[in-house]
Scaffold this motif. Structure first.
Motif, PDB file in Angstrom:
ATOM      1  N   THR A  30      34.818   3.755 -40.631  1.00  0.00           N
ATOM      2  CA  THR A  30      35.318   3.486 -39.290  1.00  0.00           C
ATOM      3  C   THR A  30      36.051   4.724 -38.858  1.00  0.00           C
ATOM      4  O   THR A  30      37.267   4.809 -38.923  1.00  0.00           O
ATOM      5  CB  THR A  30      36.242   2.259 -39.278  1.00  0.00           C
ATOM      6  OG1 THR A  30      35.621   1.206 -40.011  1.00  0.00           O
ATOM      7  CG2 THR A  30      36.495   1.796 -37.848  1.00  0.00           C
ATOM      8  N   LEU A  31      35.316   5.731 -38.454  1.00  0.00           N
ATOM      9  CA  LEU A  31      35.891   7.041 -38.193  1.00  0.00           C
ATOM     10  C   LEU A  31      36.155   7.240 -36.723  1.00  0.00           C
ATOM     11  O   LEU A  31      35.415   6.775 -35.871  1.00  0.00           O
ATOM     12  CB  LEU A  31      34.947   8.147 -38.675  1.00  0.00           C
ATOM     13  CG  LEU A  31      34.702   8.225 -40.179  1.00  0.00           C
ATOM     14  CD1 LEU A  31      33.679   9.300 -40.455  1.00  0.00           C
ATOM     15  CD2 LEU A  31      35.996   8.542 -40.907  1.00  0.00           C
ATOM     16  N   THR A  32      37.218   7.940 -36.472  1.00  0.00           N
ATOM     17  CA  THR A  32      37.430   8.464 -35.140  1.00  0.00           C
ATOM     18  C   THR A  32      37.313   9.951 -35.220  1.00  0.00           C
ATOM     19  O   THR A  32      37.398  10.541 -36.268  1.00  0.00           O
ATOM     20  CB  THR A  32      38.817   8.078 -34.620  1.00  0.00           C
ATOM     21  OG1 THR A  32      39.791   8.554 -35.524  1.00  0.00           O
ATOM     22  CG2 THR A  32      38.912   6.586 -34.464  1.00  0.00           C
ATOM     23  N   GLY A  33      37.146  10.577 -34.101  1.00  0.00           N
ATOM     24  CA  GLY A  33      36.973  12.021 -34.109  1.00  0.00           C
ATOM     25  C   GLY A  33      38.007  12.696 -33.265  1.00  0.00           C
ATOM     26  O   GLY A  33      38.608  12.101 -32.393  1.00  0.00           O
ATOM     27  N   ALA A  93      32.811  14.915 -40.641  1.00  0.00           N
ATOM     28  CA  ALA A  93      33.329  16.222 -40.244  1.00  0.00           C
ATOM     29  C   ALA A  93      32.436  17.379 -40.685  1.00  0.00           C
ATOM     30  O   ALA A  93      32.567  18.484 -40.180  1.00  0.00           O
ATOM     31  CB  ALA A  93      34.740  16.418 -40.807  1.00  0.00           C
ATOM     32  N   TRP A  94      31.520  17.140 -41.628  1.00  0.00           N
ATOM     33  CA  TRP A  94      30.673  18.213 -42.124  1.00  0.00           C
ATOM     34  C   TRP A  94      29.831  18.815 -41.002  1.00  0.00           C
ATOM     35  O   TRP A  94      29.331  18.106 -40.134  1.00  0.00           O
ATOM     36  CB  TRP A  94      29.719  17.703 -43.198  1.00  0.00           C
ATOM     37  CG  TRP A  94      30.356  16.907 -44.288  1.00  0.00           C
ATOM     38  CD1 TRP A  94      31.658  16.974 -44.707  1.00  0.00           C
ATOM     39  CD2 TRP A  94      29.719  15.899 -45.085  1.00  0.00           C
ATOM     40  NE1 TRP A  94      31.867  16.096 -45.724  1.00  0.00           N
ATOM     41  CE2 TRP A  94      30.699  15.418 -45.986  1.00  0.00           C
ATOM     42  CE3 TRP A  94      28.432  15.380 -45.140  1.00  0.00           C
ATOM     43  CZ2 TRP A  94      30.418  14.431 -46.922  1.00  0.00           C
ATOM     44  CZ3 TRP A  94      28.152  14.408 -46.074  1.00  0.00           C
ATOM     45  CH2 TRP A  94      29.140  13.944 -46.949  1.00  0.00           C
ATOM     46  N   LYS A  95      29.607  20.121 -41.071  1.00  0.00           N
ATOM     47  CA  LYS A  95      28.717  20.760 -40.113  1.00  0.00           C
ATOM     48  C   LYS A  95      27.298  20.217 -40.237  1.00  0.00           C
ATOM     49  O   LYS A  95      26.551  20.152 -39.252  1.00  0.00           O
ATOM     50  CB  LYS A  95      28.734  22.274 -40.303  1.00  0.00           C
ATOM     51  CG  LYS A  95      30.014  22.948 -39.817  1.00  0.00           C
ATOM     52  CD  LYS A  95      29.899  24.456 -39.888  1.00  0.00           C
ATOM     53  CE  LYS A  95      31.145  25.127 -39.326  1.00  0.00           C
ATOM     54  NZ  LYS A  95      31.047  26.606 -39.344  1.00  0.00           N
ATOM     55  N   GLY A 122      34.186  18.824 -37.702  1.00  0.00           N
ATOM     56  CA  GLY A 122      34.977  17.798 -37.058  1.00  0.00           C
ATOM     57  C   GLY A 122      34.144  16.582 -36.706  1.00  0.00           C
ATOM     58  O   GLY A 122      32.934  16.675 -36.469  1.00  0.00           O
ATOM     59  N   ALA A 123      34.792  15.428 -36.704  1.00  0.00           N
ATOM     60  CA  ALA A 123      34.131  14.169 -36.381  1.00  0.00           C
ATOM     61  C   ALA A 123      34.542  13.704 -34.995  1.00  0.00           C
ATOM     62  O   ALA A 123      35.521  14.176 -34.422  1.00  0.00           O
ATOM     63  CB  ALA A 123      34.487  13.110 -37.420  1.00  0.00           C
ATOM     64  N   GLY A 124      33.769  12.758 -34.437  1.00  0.00           N
ATOM     65  CA  GLY A 124      34.096  12.174 -33.148  1.00  0.00           C
ATOM     66  C   GLY A 124      33.091  12.529 -32.067  1.00  0.00           C
ATOM     67  O   GLY A 124      32.039  13.104 -32.335  1.00  0.00           O
ATOM     68  N   LEU A 346      46.842   9.939 -35.591  1.00  0.00           N
ATOM     69  CA  LEU A 346      46.910  10.666 -36.854  1.00  0.00           C
ATOM     70  C   LEU A 346      45.628  10.377 -37.625  1.00  0.00           C
ATOM     71  O   LEU A 346      45.388   9.235 -38.028  1.00  0.00           O
ATOM     72  CB  LEU A 346      48.135  10.231 -37.663  1.00  0.00           C
ATOM     73  CG  LEU A 346      49.484  10.151 -36.915  1.00  0.00           C
ATOM     74  CD1 LEU A 346      50.598   9.755 -37.880  1.00  0.00           C
ATOM     75  CD2 LEU A 346      49.811  11.452 -36.220  1.00  0.00           C
ATOM     76  N   HIS A 347      44.822  11.414 -37.892  1.00  0.00           N
ATOM     77  CA  HIS A 347      43.481  11.162 -38.441  1.00  0.00           C
ATOM     78  C   HIS A 347      42.894  12.432 -39.041  1.00  0.00           C
ATOM     79  O   HIS A 347      43.419  13.530 -38.889  1.00  0.00           O
ATOM     80  CB  HIS A 347      42.557  10.640 -37.335  1.00  0.00           C
ATOM     81  CG  HIS A 347      42.335  11.613 -36.204  1.00  0.00           C
ATOM     82  ND1 HIS A 347      41.151  12.252 -35.978  1.00  0.00           N
ATOM     83  CD2 HIS A 347      43.188  12.065 -35.230  1.00  0.00           C
ATOM     84  CE1 HIS A 347      41.255  13.055 -34.932  1.00  0.00           C
ATOM     85  NE2 HIS A 347      42.482  12.958 -34.450  1.00  0.00           N
ATOM     86  N   ASP A 348      41.758  12.275 -39.726  1.00  0.00           N
ATOM     87  CA  ASP A 348      40.943  13.384 -40.248  1.00  0.00           C
ATOM     88  C   ASP A 348      41.761  14.391 -41.050  1.00  0.00           C
ATOM     89  O   ASP A 348      41.874  15.561 -40.700  1.00  0.00           O
ATOM     90  CB  ASP A 348      40.186  14.078 -39.107  1.00  0.00           C
ATOM     91  CG  ASP A 348      39.009  13.232 -38.644  1.00  0.00           C
ATOM     92  OD1 ASP A 348      37.975  13.256 -39.322  1.00  0.00           O
ATOM     93  OD2 ASP A 348      39.154  12.540 -37.634  1.00  0.00           O
TER      94      ASP A 348
END
Length: 488
Positions: A30-33, A93-95, A122-124, A346-348
């Protein structure tokens, strides 16, 4: 018995392998970017366009892997206009998780616009722009898609199109609307998505016939009840950042406003005095650790990009932070004494392959007088092969001093069923030399996530309801129902 906070993550997860390790090719997250680090001209143009889904956190996201493929959706405009580009949700977040290209198609598979996509970290939500605009006709169907790289990484929400999506400008039909095709090169997606998944590929649509980009408006202050995220934290949209010319170690009171500090001070902005104010700026880690309490800083409406450091993004004494977007660092925010963080995201956190950090969104290893109010707290690191992963979204550990006088109110605790043992550690661990008192946990929301428990073992542990001044009131699950604390 659940493990202590510093039990290697892989050993914790081994006991719950059926929960934590899903079928091959499908990993629950459950990721945010992060919002863009600097409001570039292209990101300002993106703010002036509309899409079908808005810019908030997608729900129920999983990460799918496999062969390279095209993934996308059908949509139709409700008004005439032009597509200027594509938005897509990047789950990792991986390229290598960056798509290779983005394409706009007619309903019959004719290419109307296409652009290649450079790998980004980066993610999102990410935005890309077509070199020319494609004019759309009201009521006609179109397809927008991205082509994954060789690892086939892409976001998906199963049953994401069980309901349709509609805005004043765009309509996404209900059912049979996620489309995909396995291919080594961009191709028109012709197969219905497994489980009618939403792949979170969206258009950047500009209604009307104007070819000029309107001036973007600043991001408003978040309203009560709206969780902090990419749209209401960090540098406000439209802010033009000037190069920072000051020192990276600050020894006299000053205000830093509208500055790109990160380009000059890539490791950290070290505060060695009181009365420092940072506003509407892009900064590296911010550390107020001078003289065990002889420094202070207030930071608002700013992006903190701590990067690959083994310390916290924001760290120390006498810190007040509001509407900040914090990424990188082993922890997002580490408080010694006298800290307040509100309306922030606050994340990543940083946990590289081969590393073994125990990450947290907010942590104290001993201290007093803390307020954590109305934030989105998300420890996002996923278990790696060297025991790296999350301890919790918020962790109070009495390692070096007693924990005392902490208010934790009206926050969203995001689920991470692949790494976090518990989303909240309440400071009463029997393995620590000091125990917590006067910890008030009120009005918080815990996201259940894929395993319905927020963390691997549950939402909260190490909270002693009988300790002096401790309060637990009105803490609920995101879908309703009370969350009950555990002493552990």
């Amino acid at each position: 018995m659940p493990p202590t906070p510093h039990t290697p993550v892989s050993r914790r997860l081994a006991r719950l392998a059926p929960v934590a390790l899903l079928a091959a090719g499908l990993t629950a997250v459950t990721l945010t970017g992060p919002a863009p680090a600097v409001p570039t001209a292209d990101s300002q143009r993106a703010a002036a366009t509309v899409g079908a889904f808005g810019k908030g956190q997608p729900s129920g996201v999983v990460v799918r892997r496999g062969p390279s493929r095209e993934v996308g959706m059908r949509f139709s405009p409700k008004v005439d206009g032009k597509v200027v580009g594509v938005r897509y949700y990047k789950p990792l977040a991986w390229k290598a998780a960056t798509p290779r290209s983005a394409t706009l198609w007619s309903a019959k598979g004719k290419v109307l616009a296409r652009t290649s996509i450079k790998p980004v970290a980066g993610a999102g939500w990410q935005s890309v722009r077509f070199s020319s605009r494609a004019k759309l006709t009201t009521g006609k169907l179109y397809v927008v898609s991205v082509h994954t790289r060789t690892k086939g990484i892409h976001a998906a929400t199963p049953d994401g199109f069980a309901k349709g999506h509609s805005t004043a400008q765009l309509r996404v039909p209900r059912g049979r609307n996620g489309w995909t095709s396995v291919s080594d090169k961009p191709t028109f997606p012709t197969s219905q998505a497994r489980g009618d998944a939403n792949y979170w590929v969206d258009v950047r649509f500009k209604p009307g016939t104007s070819t000029q980009d309107p001036t973007p408006t600043p991001t408003p202050t978040p309203t009560p009840g709206g969780w902090p995220g990419p749209d209401n934290t960090g540098v406000p949209a439209g802010t033009v950042l000037a190069p920072y010319t000051g020192p990276c170690t600050i020894t006299s009171a000053r205000t830093i406003s509208g500055a790109d500090v990160l380009s000059k001070c890539q490791d950290a902005l070290v505060i060695q005095t009181t009365g420092v104010v940072i506003e509407k700026s892009l900064v590296p880690g911010v550390w107020s650790i001078y003289g065990d309490g002889d420094s202070s800083v207030t930071i608002t409406d700013s992006d903190v990009r701590a990067g690959a450091v083994s310390t916290a993004g924001i760290w120390g004494y006498n810190i007040k932070a509001s509407r900040v977007d914090v990424t990188g660092g082993q922890h997002s925010f580490q408080c010694n004494n006298n800290c307040e963080v509100t309306d922030s995201w606050l994340h990543d956190q940083h946990n590289p392959d081969g590393g073994s950090f125990h990450n947290n969104a907010f942590i104290s290893n001993g201290g007093h007088t803390m307020v954590v109010r109305h934030n989105t707290l998300h420890c996002t690191s996923i278990l790696n092969s060297t025991d790296g992963g999350c301890s919790g979204d918020l962790s109070l550990f009495g390692d070096f001093d007693p924990i005392d006088d902490v208010t934790i109110d009206n926050n969203l605790f995001k689920a991470n069923n692949s790494s976090i043992s518990y989303c909240l550690y309440g400071g009463a661990s029997s393995s620590k030399p000091y125990q917590a008192t006067n910890v008030r946990v009120t009005n918080n929301v815990f996201e259940r996530g894929a395993n319905r428990r927020c963390g691997v073992y549950g939402p909260v542990t190490s909270f002693d309801s009988n300790a002096s001044g401790n309060v637990w009131t009105n803490n609920t699950w995101d879908a309703g129902g009370a969350v009950t604390p555990s002493r552990g």
